[in-house]
Design an enzyme around this catalytic site. Sequence first.
Site, PDB file in Angstrom:
ATOM      1  N   GLY A 271       0.958  -1.290  -0.053  1.00 29.88           N
ATOM      2  CA  GLY A 271       0.060   0.079   0.057  1.00 29.88           C
ATOM      3  C   GLY A 271       0.923   1.185  -0.007  1.00 29.88           C
ATOM      4  O   GLY A 271       2.307   1.215  -0.205  1.00 29.88           O
TER       5      GLY A 271
ATOM      6  N   GLY B 226       0.838   5.538   1.880  1.00 27.50           N
ATOM      7  CA  GLY B 226       0.489   6.436   2.685  1.00 27.50           C
ATOM      8  C   GLY B 226       1.243   7.893   2.395  1.00 27.50           C
ATOM      9  O   GLY B 226       1.824   7.910   1.287  1.00 27.50           O
ATOM     10  N   GLY B 227       0.886   8.849   3.455  1.00 25.93           N
ATOM     11  CA  GLY B 227       1.451  10.031   3.276  1.00 25.93           C
ATOM     12  C   GLY B 227       3.138  10.082   3.186  1.00 25.93           C
ATOM     13  O   GLY B 227       3.790  10.847   2.668  1.00 25.93           O
TER      14      GLY B 227
ATOM     15  N   GLY C  33       5.034   7.373   2.280  1.00 24.93           N
ATOM     16  CA  GLY C  33       5.340   6.748   1.030  1.00 24.93           C
ATOM     17  C   GLY C  33       4.821   5.201   0.928  1.00 24.93           C
ATOM     18  O   GLY C  33       4.064   4.763   1.822  1.00 24.93           O
TER      19      GLY C  33
ATOM     20  N   LYS D 138       8.806   0.214   4.769  1.00 24.55           N
ATOM     21  CA  LYS D 138       8.093   1.706   4.475  1.00 24.55           C
ATOM     22  C   LYS D 138       9.205   2.626   3.936  1.00 24.55           C
ATOM     23  O   LYS D 138      10.190   2.880   4.652  1.00 24.55           O
ATOM     24  CB  LYS D 138       7.367   2.017   5.840  1.00 24.55           C
TER      25      LYS D 138
ATOM     26  N   ASP E 176      -3.470  10.012  15.402  1.00 24.83           N
ATOM     27  CA  ASP E 176      -4.128   9.558  14.265  1.00 24.83           C
ATOM     28  C   ASP E 176      -4.493   7.980  14.535  1.00 24.83           C
ATOM     29  O   ASP E 176      -4.187   6.921  13.688  1.00 24.83           O
ATOM     30  CB  ASP E 176      -2.970   9.603  13.077  1.00 24.83           C
TER      31      ASP E 176
END
Length: 811
Positions: free
Chosen positions: A499, A501-502, A504, A520, A617
């Site tokens: 996947g 995200g913000g 990377g 990540k 978050d």
Amino acid sequence: MGTFAFFILSHSLISSLTYIKFCFAFNKITSNQSISDGQILVSSGQRFELGFFSPGNNKNRYLGIWYKNAPHIAVWVANRNSPITDSSGVLTITNNATLVLHNRMKSPIWSSNTSRVAESPFVQLLDTGNLVIMDKTRRSTESYIWQSFDFPSDTRLPDMKIGKESDDDLERYLVSWKSADDPSPGAFTYRIDDNHGLPQLVILGGSAKTYRTGPWNGIQFSSFTRFINLAYSPVFVYNKDNSYYVYEPYNYTAFTRLTLNQSGFLQRYRLNERSNEWSLLYTLPKDQCDSYRQCGANGICRIQKAPVCECLNGFTPKLQEDWQMQDWSSGCMRRTALDCQSEEGFLKVEKVKLPDLLDQFWLNKSMSLRECKAECLKNCSCVAYANSNISEGGSGCLMWFGDLIDIREFTGEGNDYDIYIRLAASELESIHNSNKKNKLVIILVVSSLSGLLIMGMVLWCGIWKKRIKRKGEDWELPLVDFSTIVTATNNFSLANMLGEGGFGPVYKANLSNGQEIAVKRLSRNSRQGLEEFKNEVTLIAKLQHRNLVRLLGCCIQKEERMLIYEYMSNKSLDYFIFDQDRSALLPWGKRFNIFMGIARGLLYLHQDSRLRIIHRDLKTSNILLDSEMNPKISDFGLARNFESDQIYAKTRRVIGTHGYMSPEYVVHGKFSMKSDVFSFGVLLLEIVSGRRNRGFFHSKHNHNLLGHAWILWHEDKGLELMDACLKDSCVESSQVLRCIQVGLLCVQKLSEDRPPMSSVVSMLGNEGSTIPQPKQPGFFTESSSTDDEVESKDIGSHTNDTATITMLEPR
């Protein structure tokens, strides 16, 4: 006007749309309903809206689709050729499943021209931006009676096809706007060119090509390698029945679009969620060498040289004076004419975009390259040959018999087409001798510099390693070699991508010892990624708890920044809890264990760890599940460290996920442990109900999930909140009610009313504990909502028509 002048002009013409939306919003309409100017259709996930708008200074009204919460860019326009001069427009669907747009005189000015029959037709706007007509008796993507994706405007969205499919005669292609203020069809189109069996994508100005990608090589179009987005997979289907190109997204949460602007430039944008601004990723044509026929016939464009145009080896300019003025349109001609009676050969030109296939060519898809060369030599008119299929070393022979048009040199990896140009023997001998002299000069220069270069590299590497080692010791975290990560991720293969995200993309990786890890990787385009990287390393490295994801190490090499985590085989909580089929895999017992685990992990962060951490978050997608469905809190990029006596902090930069943020954080930028408690309460109610807080709606009210739970609680109907898939199973009702009550306590409007996590854990785990009655939850106001998506869970209490109040918004 040159290519760059056109680009500057097009980039400065930023369109401005005026959207006038009053007080009604729908998710779908049926044959007894309509949409008037001022009313809107909203997709279930609040991603897109359909309604009437006026672009820029244009006073006419158009029916279109635009982004709801992102900067409002129109991605589709219905009545491009038939604007409405006032606000009298009305959109209806007839009993025979046809969309019709009427003006003040009730005259139809646009329709979908649907031919299929439906028993109970309705129109729905999907979260993909696709407007579809369906039959209530058959709700599947295969049964779309009509869809706007079949009739693109100037913008291509993920899952939108360009080209043709076997089941219809439609050719799907983009058509530019006439101007920034006029969405009527402009001069440029973006479409698939069959290219005589080697398909390519082209931009046409009228009937003339202004840009082409080069042929599909079995993996990608030859000039597209550097532009592939890791969040999307390019798919090209080409056979006797189909010829279409589509981007299939790995992650539907990312906003991206491809727009053909009024100047004929194709531009890829992606939404930066932090700044809520569109970032330009690339433009096509991207440089001078991308402009079609830039260097004329038998010329080659090399973007890294000045001037960019040269004649191919063995050729000379037709009009030398024009070339001196940097007008290369006349092209090149041979210095020495070919003579079949004399000895001739071929000069290899590496890594190029193959010349365009016009009328003089020959293609054999089964012939080897050696056979292709022999075949070209036998034909006196053959001027060049190449392998037509470089995918995985495929065979295929392509030969040209006329001028070679639109060749450019590539410098990146992956664009490895080679072409063999036929030349007279004297030309080949001259080129060979010239290359010998050049090689000798290069060897002398390189040998004199190599010693100094090696010494400098040794010194630099020693200093860098010391810095990296010292940084790893400061973080108390193992450092992993970049080469190890490359091998473990199969060179960051798309097949290994989990996947994005913000920060990377995230990859699954297998170490040589058999251990599975998640990597990540900091995206070079990420504005917030470096800050998140430092934050996660400095915080998670010092935390150890069974309900927190383990950070195993990091990798720092030059510009590369990577975090290495334990691999979680069951993905994230939202993968299960909001899916109609997969949610059944989480019976009540597992759900209870999940939010107990989350609660313990949060308690550790707030109270029991060496550092007091506010996560900021907490949401279902940040709860990962291991092989036994044990929850682990992840993604500490937004987390903050509190002092032992610190109660709250304040920020001007409110960052987080809508639906999970507490009122005091959203309104005033204040966050504390009670902010995390609020997020946990939302999580708990979502796990119990199997429904998202954001986007939830009900037929009797327009409250979010928190408001709905509060209403049911006060009506003594709390068990009605429970996920439908749990109602037929053996569930202890008192435990469910206790969890709902604790969830409502956590989401109370005032932070001081919310319990600390120590009390939350106690109340959840002890049946005999006394639990106070909750007060009104935060955001207890009625807001807009929409029907669920075709693919989402079927919730009987959902409604079609709800209300919202919006304002004037610019494009």
